[in-house]
Design an enzyme around this catalytic site. Structure first.
Site, short mmCIF file in Angstrom:
data_model
loop_
_atom_site.label_atom_id
_atom_site.label_comp_id
_atom_site.label_asym_id
_atom_site.label_seq_id
_atom_site.Cartn_x
_atom_site.Cartn_y
_atom_site.Cartn_z
N CYS A 75 1.40 -2.35 15.57
CA CYS A 75 1.37 -2.07 14.13
C CYS A 75 0.73 -3.20 13.34
O CYS A 75 1.09 -4.37 13.51
CB CYS A 75 2.81 -1.83 13.65
SG CYS A 75 2.94 -1.60 11.88
N CYS A 132 6.55 -6.93 7.14
CA CYS A 132 7.63 -6.39 7.96
C CYS A 132 8.03 -7.43 8.99
O CYS A 132 7.17 -8.11 9.56
CB CYS A 132 7.18 -5.12 8.68
SG CYS A 132 8.53 -4.34 9.59
N GLU A 153 10.44 -1.92 7.06
CA GLU A 153 11.50 -1.19 7.74
C GLU A 153 12.53 -0.75 6.68
O GLU A 153 13.29 -1.58 6.16
CB GLU A 153 12.15 -2.12 8.79
CG GLU A 153 13.41 -1.60 9.42
CD GLU A 153 13.35 -0.15 9.89
OE1 GLU A 153 12.49 0.18 10.71
OE2 GLU A 153 14.18 0.66 9.43
N CYS A 197 3.34 8.69 1.08
CA CYS A 197 3.89 7.79 2.09
C CYS A 197 4.23 6.48 1.38
O CYS A 197 3.38 5.87 0.73
CB CYS A 197 2.83 7.58 3.17
SG CYS A 197 3.32 6.42 4.43
N SER A 232 11.74 6.95 8.15
CA SER A 232 11.40 6.58 9.53
C SER A 232 11.91 5.17 9.81
O SER A 232 11.72 4.26 8.99
CB SER A 232 9.88 6.62 9.69
OG SER A 232 9.50 6.16 10.97
N CYS A 288 -0.86 5.82 9.68
CA CYS A 288 0.33 5.08 10.08
C CYS A 288 -0.03 3.82 10.86
O CYS A 288 -0.85 3.88 11.77
CB CYS A 288 1.20 5.94 10.98
SG CYS A 288 2.32 6.95 10.07
N CYS A 318 6.41 -5.08 15.61
CA CYS A 318 5.98 -4.13 16.66
C CYS A 318 4.52 -4.44 17.01
O CYS A 318 3.70 -4.65 16.13
CB CYS A 318 6.13 -2.70 16.16
SG CYS A 318 7.80 -2.31 15.67
N GLU A 378 0.83 -1.20 0.00
CA GLU A 378 0.00 0.00 0.00
C GLU A 378 0.87 1.25 0.00
O GLU A 378 1.96 1.26 0.56
CB GLU A 378 -0.92 0.00 1.23
CG GLU A 378 -2.00 -1.06 1.11
CD GLU A 378 -2.97 -1.08 2.27
OE1 GLU A 378 -4.10 -1.53 2.06
OE2 GLU A 378 -2.60 -0.66 3.37
N SER A 401 11.22 5.86 15.49
CA SER A 401 10.01 5.43 16.20
C SER A 401 10.43 5.03 17.61
O SER A 401 10.93 3.93 17.82
CB SER A 401 9.39 4.23 15.48
OG SER A 401 8.95 4.62 14.21
N LEU A 402 10.25 5.94 18.54
CA LEU A 402 10.75 5.70 19.91
C LEU A 402 9.66 5.02 20.75
O LEU A 402 9.87 3.93 21.29
CB LEU A 402 11.19 7.04 20.52
CG LEU A 402 11.89 6.98 21.86
CD1 LEU A 402 13.16 6.14 21.80
CD2 LEU A 402 12.23 8.39 22.35
N HIS A 403 8.55 5.69 20.92
CA HIS A 403 7.34 5.12 21.52
C HIS A 403 7.43 4.71 22.99
O HIS A 403 6.44 4.15 23.53
CB HIS A 403 6.82 3.92 20.71
CG HIS A 403 6.57 4.21 19.26
ND1 HIS A 403 6.08 5.42 18.80
CD2 HIS A 403 6.74 3.45 18.14
CE1 HIS A 403 5.97 5.38 17.48
NE2 HIS A 403 6.37 4.21 17.06
N1 SAH Z 1 9.03 0.77 9.88
C1 SAH Z 1 9.28 2.15 10.04
C2 SAH Z 1 8.42 3.01 9.13
C3 SAH Z 1 7.02 2.58 8.92
S1 SAH Z 1 5.91 2.75 10.26
C4 SAH Z 1 9.09 2.56 11.49
O1 SAH Z 1 8.61 1.76 12.26
O2 SAH Z 1 9.48 3.66 11.82
C5 SAH Z 1 5.59 4.49 10.34
C6 SAH Z 1 5.19 5.00 11.72
O3 SAH Z 1 3.89 4.53 12.10
C7 SAH Z 1 6.12 4.53 12.83
O4 SAH Z 1 6.44 5.56 13.72
C8 SAH Z 1 5.28 3.50 13.52
O5 SAH Z 1 5.72 3.22 14.80
C9 SAH Z 1 3.92 4.12 13.45
N2 SAH Z 1 2.82 3.21 13.75
C10 SAH Z 1 2.80 1.88 13.62
N3 SAH Z 1 1.59 1.39 14.00
C11 SAH Z 1 0.82 2.45 14.34
C12 SAH Z 1 -0.53 2.59 14.78
N4 SAH Z 1 -1.34 1.56 14.91
N5 SAH Z 1 -0.98 3.84 15.03
C13 SAH Z 1 -0.19 4.93 14.85
N6 SAH Z 1 1.09 4.85 14.42
C14 SAH Z 1 1.60 3.62 14.18
FE1 SF4 Z 2 7.53 -2.69 10.88
FE2 SF4 Z 2 7.50 -0.05 11.39
FE3 SF4 Z 2 5.30 -1.56 11.75
FE4 SF4 Z 2 7.36 -1.83 13.40
S1 SF4 Z 2 6.09 0.00 13.14
S2 SF4 Z 2 6.21 -3.51 12.47
S3 SF4 Z 2 9.06 -1.54 12.02
S4 SF4 Z 2 6.33 -1.15 9.81
#
Ligand code: SAH
Ligand code: SF4
Length: 348
Positions: free
Chosen positions: A119, A112, A167, A105, A198, A340, A116, A92, A220-222
């Site tokens: 996600c 992936c 990623e 985007c 990212s 995202c 995480c 997508e 992506s710190l979180h």
């Molecule tokens: N893999 C990379 C880039 C793709 S994800 C990464 O993780 O940075 C892009 C962003 O969306 C990242 O910051 C990710 O943590 C965030 N993300 C993932 N799942 C999400 C969700 N359910 N709600 C909001 N942001 C989310």
């Molecule tokens: Fe992959 Fe980024 Fe989603 Fe983590 S947040 S599973 S690295 S796409």
């Protein structure tokens, strides 16, 4: 012989491919801007390229974009396309219009491997890396559509964010080749400060290599500590927060960028307390960083929930009061699961 896409080809690739079928360096020089500046999708549109050359090109290569299996439009104008490649795999890509800028985007992998917990893409298995032409195809796809989007107040594609599926730093060879084409002023000519990659925090040398492009880095710190981050993002067990922050500082000094963005997803009851905010502020003090607070975009069967607006505001106030540049990022395209972390396809 199967035809090859030229969407990811730079000058050296064209020269090599062309000479192998009896064409010349001059032909490569003529064809390159048709691909990456005029962005045509057929060789017949290349009016200054001799007929004979065009016929040879058609026999060996193609410029067609991948098939779009589904295009959805959100009430806020965001669009999400499901693109299918020749092996049947799908990804997508999202287009986010705005008054003064439009953003695409982009995905870098099918699925992936990082897993995480919050996600949706992370719930799918990793299938494969996208090739450079497949990453570029997403840019071409949206550029092609720009003239049809008459409602746009700003009719150009200005920003690119590598925040789609996958990623990016686990697919660096293809990512870097795409970045070269996208940033090259003789090709797509995107501004360095309008392109963001990212990462979930792959702290390998490649991340620092990326500094040579001078593009923006988002991490992506979180979470404000390793215990919480280990729970949310398994990659943290390999590259912990201290390693991540060290590399962020090094990236800043090498890339000459203004700041690193730290993405922080607010998850109710998990990482959104006042104490989390205070610890996050402490962690980031002294780093040229900016925090983007992200509201959780939910999807079916997710066990998380986003925090309230009041909680997000309180979290924001604490960070600001401690001198950390912070914004709450507007979520776009939520009604079509284009935000995202919501991207997901059925993988064959
Ligand atoms: N893999 C990379 C880039 C793709 S994800 C990464 O993780 O940075 C892009 C962003 O969306 C990242 O910051 C990710 O943590 C965030 N993300 C993932 N799942 C999400 C969700 N359910 N709600 C909001 N942001 C989310
Ligand atoms: Fe992959 Fe980024 Fe989603 Fe983590 S947040 S599973 S690295 S796409």
């Amino acid at each position: 012989m199967e035809k090859e896409s030229l969407l990811g080809a730079n000058f050296a690739d064209l020269e090599r491919k062309f000479t192998s079928i009896g064409l010349t360096k001059l032909d490569a020089k003529r064809v390159l801007p048709w691909i990456h500046v005029k962005c045509v999708s057929s060789f017949d549109a290349m009016t200054d390229v001799p007929q004979k050359v065009r016929s040879l090109l058609k026999e060996n290569f193609f410029l067609e974009r991948p098939r779009c299996c589904n295009l959805q439009k959100s009430s806020d104008g965001t669009q999400k396309a499901l693109l299918e490649f020749s092996d049947g795999h799908q990804i997508e890509t999202v287009f986010i219009p705005d008054e003064k800028r439009n953003t695409a985007c982009l995905s870098t992998q099918v699925g992936c491997a990082m897993g995480c917990k919050f996600c949706h893409t992370g719930r799918q298995s990793f299938e494969r890396n996208l090739r450079c032409d497949e990453i570029m195809a997403q840019v071409f796809f949206w550029k092609d559509r720009l003239p049809t989007l008459t409602e746009l107040q700003y009719p150009h594609l200005l920003n690119l964010v590598f925040m789609g599926m996958g990623e990016p730093l686990l697919n660096v060879a293809n990512l870097f080749q795409a970045l070269e084409l996208l940033l090259d002023e003789k090709n797509h000519n995107f501004s360095r400060n309008k392109v963001t990659v990212s990462t979930s925090g792959i702290v390998e040398n490649d991340l620092l290599q990326m500094a040579k492009f001078g593009i923006k880095l988002a991490i992506s710190l979180h979470a404000p500590d390793d215990i919480k981050r280990n729970e949310l993002m398994p990659i943290n067990k390999k590259y912990n927060i201290a390693m991540l922050l060290d590399v962020a500082k090094e990236y800043l000094s090498r890339s000459n960028t203004e700041h690193v963005t730290f993405e922080y997803l607010l998850l109710s009851g998990i990482n959104d307390s006042d104490d989390d905010a205070c610890r996050l502020a402490k962690l980031l003090s002294g780093i040229r960083g900016k925090v983007n607070l992200i509201t959780f975009n939910s999807w079916n069967d997710s066990t998380f929930s986003g925090c309230s607006r009041a909680r997000a505001d309180a979290f924001l106030s604490i960070l600001l009061s401690k001198g950390i540049r912070t914004i709450i990022r507007k979520s776009r395209g939520n009604d079509i699961a284009a935000a995202c972390g919501q991207l997901k396809t059925t993988i064959k």
